[in-house]
Design an enzyme around this catalytic site. Structure first.
Site, PDB file in Angstrom:
ATOM      1  N   ARG A   1       0.827  -1.196   0.000  1.00  0.00           N
ATOM      2  CA  ARG A   1       0.000   0.000   0.000  1.00  0.00           C
ATOM      3  C   ARG A   1       0.871   1.259   0.000  1.00  0.00           C
ATOM      4  O   ARG A   1       1.893   1.322   0.695  1.00  0.00           O
ATOM      5  CB  ARG A   1      -0.932   0.039   1.231  1.00  0.00           C
ATOM      6  CG  ARG A   1      -1.963  -1.075   1.282  1.00  0.00           C
ATOM      7  CD  ARG A   1      -3.027  -0.860   0.224  1.00  0.00           C
ATOM      8  NE  ARG A   1      -4.083  -1.863   0.293  1.00  0.00           N
ATOM      9  CZ  ARG A   1      -4.103  -2.982  -0.420  1.00  0.00           C
ATOM     10  NH1 ARG A   1      -3.105  -3.246  -1.268  1.00  0.00           N
ATOM     11  NH2 ARG A   1      -5.109  -3.828  -0.305  1.00  0.00           N
TER      12      ARG A   1
ATOM     13  N   GLU B   1       3.972  32.683   3.974  1.00  0.00           N
ATOM     14  CA  GLU B   1       3.376  31.418   3.551  1.00  0.00           C
ATOM     15  C   GLU B   1       2.566  31.584   2.263  1.00  0.00           C
ATOM     16  O   GLU B   1       1.866  30.664   1.844  1.00  0.00           O
ATOM     17  CB  GLU B   1       2.484  30.862   4.671  1.00  0.00           C
ATOM     18  CG  GLU B   1       3.256  30.563   5.955  1.00  0.00           C
ATOM     19  CD  GLU B   1       2.360  30.079   7.076  1.00  0.00           C
ATOM     20  OE1 GLU B   1       1.177  29.755   6.816  1.00  0.00           O
ATOM     21  OE2 GLU B   1       2.841  30.030   8.226  1.00  0.00           O
TER      22      GLU B   1
END
Length: 209
Positions: free
Chosen positions: A54, A165
């Site tokens: 996975r 940001e």
């Protein structure tokens, strides 16, 4: 360390508990880390599954907060660009509740209050945790803690965000009835926002009192 309670899906119900991981090969490290994991797990009927492979996305903890002015009956919500929505072919400017990432050692409730100040220019009070959730448990480790807090929406609005940001966030004051209607019209695709709105719709009258 997990921020979610480790309990069975239903009270009083036993579930499988055994997992054997043989390999966790990290293929990328960055804002999010990605690995290929090989494991097998216990079956409901007993015994173990064959070895399975996975892909796993590792993402940090996050918070979101439902900001409500009970006097004006308004929700403080934000609109911003979301790259995941863009990559999925969805309109990437999304209406959401204030949200942000939790750094190691930070208190989630404190982060929720800080994000409300940075993204919406308000300081919530009576802040409380309402949900802890995994947005995509099939392949991502991210845990989001959703809070609710009350605000005075007087004078709230405009464009906010932290420049470092590259945040470009527009604040909206949305009447409660309109926000609930948007949810029911399938016009709020953001998962944590849908969950917060669902909680708000059930608890709105209690919050107003």
């Amino acid at each position: 360390m997990t921020r979610l309670p480790n309990h069975p899906p239903l009270p009083g119900q036993d579930s499988p508990t055994r997992v054997e991981m043989t390999e966790n090969d990290f293929r990328h490290r960055g804002f999010m880390d990605f690995s290929v994991m090989r494991l097998r797990h216990e079956r409901f009927a007993g015994g173990m599954t064959p070895m399975i492979e996975r892909d796993v996305c590792y993402r940090s903890y996050a918070v979101a907060i439902v900001l409500y002015d009970p006097k004006a009956d308004l929700l403080v919500m934000v609109e911003q660009f979301r790259v995941g929505a863009f990559a999925a072919g969805v309109n990437p400017w999304m209406l959401e509740f204030v949200a942000g990432m939790v750094k190691p050692g930070e208190n989630a409730a404190d982060v929720a209050v800080r994000e409300a100040q940075e993204e919406a220019g308000c300081v919530p009070y009576n802040v409380r945790l309402i949900y802890s959730m995994l947005p995509s448990p099939g392949g991502c480790t991210e845990i989001v803690e959703i809070f609710a807090g009350l605000v005075d929406s007087t004078g709230i609005g405009g464009i906010h965000g932290v420049e470092e940001e590259v945040e470009d966030i527009r604040v909206h004051l949305v009447p409660a009835e309109r926000a609930i209607a948007l949810m029911d019209e399938n016009r709020v695709p953001s998962g944590f926002t849908l969950l917060g709105l669902s909680w708000f719709a059930r608890h709105r009258e209690a919050l107003r009192r």
